[in-house]
Design an enzyme around this catalytic site. Sequence first.
Site, short mmCIF file in Angstrom:
data_model
loop_
_atom_site.label_atom_id
_atom_site.label_comp_id
_atom_site.label_asym_id
_atom_site.label_seq_id
_atom_site.Cartn_x
_atom_site.Cartn_y
_atom_site.Cartn_z
N MET A 55 100.62 8.03 -11.87
CA MET A 55 100.35 9.12 -12.82
C MET A 55 101.35 10.27 -12.75
O MET A 55 101.02 11.40 -13.06
CB MET A 55 98.91 9.62 -12.63
CG MET A 55 97.85 8.53 -12.82
SD MET A 55 98.06 7.53 -14.32
CE MET A 55 97.25 8.60 -15.50
N ARG A 56 102.58 9.96 -12.35
CA ARG A 56 103.62 11.00 -12.38
C ARG A 56 104.80 10.51 -13.20
O ARG A 56 105.12 9.32 -13.17
CB ARG A 56 104.10 11.31 -10.96
CG ARG A 56 103.11 12.14 -10.20
CD ARG A 56 103.63 12.47 -8.83
NE ARG A 56 102.59 13.15 -8.09
CZ ARG A 56 102.39 14.46 -8.13
NH1 ARG A 56 103.16 15.23 -8.86
NH2 ARG A 56 101.41 15.00 -7.44
N LEU B 30 108.57 9.93 -13.91
CA LEU B 30 109.77 9.76 -13.09
C LEU B 30 110.95 10.38 -13.83
O LEU B 30 111.10 10.20 -15.04
CB LEU B 30 110.01 8.27 -12.84
CG LEU B 30 108.93 7.62 -11.96
CD1 LEU B 30 109.00 6.11 -12.06
CD2 LEU B 30 109.06 8.07 -10.50
N GLY C 157 93.65 1.26 -8.67
CA GLY C 157 94.41 0.06 -8.32
C GLY C 157 93.87 -1.25 -8.87
O GLY C 157 94.15 -2.31 -8.31
N GLU D 144 114.05 7.32 -19.83
CA GLU D 144 113.86 8.71 -19.40
C GLU D 144 112.79 9.46 -20.16
O GLU D 144 112.37 10.53 -19.74
CB GLU D 144 115.20 9.44 -19.45
CG GLU D 144 115.98 9.15 -18.17
CD GLU D 144 117.48 9.21 -18.33
OE1 GLU D 144 117.96 10.11 -19.04
OE2 GLU D 144 118.16 8.34 -17.77
N HIS E 14 100.74 0.95 -20.08
CA HIS E 14 100.17 2.14 -20.72
C HIS E 14 98.96 1.70 -21.57
O HIS E 14 99.06 0.72 -22.32
CB HIS E 14 101.22 2.81 -21.61
CG HIS E 14 100.71 4.05 -22.25
ND1 HIS E 14 100.55 5.23 -21.55
CD2 HIS E 14 100.29 4.30 -23.51
CE1 HIS E 14 100.05 6.15 -22.37
NE2 HIS E 14 99.88 5.62 -23.56
C1 GAR Z 1 95.28 2.08 -16.34
O1 GAR Z 1 94.45 2.15 -17.47
C2 GAR Z 1 96.72 2.33 -16.71
O2 GAR Z 1 97.08 1.79 -17.95
C3 GAR Z 1 96.75 3.83 -16.75
O3 GAR Z 1 95.98 4.23 -15.64
C4 GAR Z 1 95.00 3.24 -15.38
C5 GAR Z 1 95.13 2.82 -13.93
O4 GAR Z 1 94.08 1.98 -13.57
N1 GAR Z 1 98.10 4.33 -16.67
C6 GAR Z 1 98.50 5.39 -17.35
O5 GAR Z 1 97.79 6.03 -18.09
C7 GAR Z 1 99.95 5.76 -17.13
N2 GAR Z 1 100.37 6.71 -18.07
P1 GAR Z 1 94.14 1.18 -12.20
O6 GAR Z 1 94.47 2.21 -11.12
O7 GAR Z 1 92.75 0.63 -12.03
O8 GAR Z 1 95.17 0.11 -12.31
#
Ligand code: GAR
Length: 202
Positions: free
Chosen positions: A92-93, A95, A14, A144, A111
Amino acid sequence: MNKRKIGVLASGRGSNLQAIMDNIANGTLDLEIAVVVSDKPDAKALERAQNANIPTVVVDRKACSDKIDFETKIDSALKEHNAEVVVLAGFMRLLSGFFVEKWQHKIINIHPALLPSFPGLDAQGQAIEYGVKFSGCTVHFVDEGTDSGPIILQKVVPVFDNDTEETLSARILEEEHKAMSEALKLWSLDKLGVEGRKVILK
Ligand code: GAR
């Protein structure tokens, strides 16, 4: 005047959520986080939200009969809290079309790569493995496909010869924290238009 409300979906640490919360607190962002929804009951993101008195909802995938049930529950939580836009901050899922159709051009994802390079999981590891000299992050509307929607903005960082996945991830994360808030500021000022695959600044 009532502030525009966002719903945040987060699965883990987060830190992107925290950056949005900090930018709201310091007046950079004129928004309200209506609810934080997580698919992980132990996500640190939930704790961060609770510490700031932001409502939280857990929708555990394992407790749902199928993906439609899972996404219906997330959709209901967002609507109950009057969220106007859905922010994926480390959610991380994937949609499905069912959810994306309900929130067309109203789901914003971050991303950790310069899309369309390195979509999907472990984007930073993919960048190291490929040997690119620059990487970064992308804020985009969700469609999508996987990390394929119209791009709102990107930030670039160098990749050094001695970088590991950890050092590159940390450099990108710093930019992520700025990028998401910049995108949300544009959204809150109603500056984002979508024309086909392109995001146009109004
Ligand atoms: C971040 O690096 C975000 O870009 C990535 O997860 C991390 C979450 O960090 N998201 C993905 O890879 C989505 N495909 P956080 O929980 O500290 O914000």
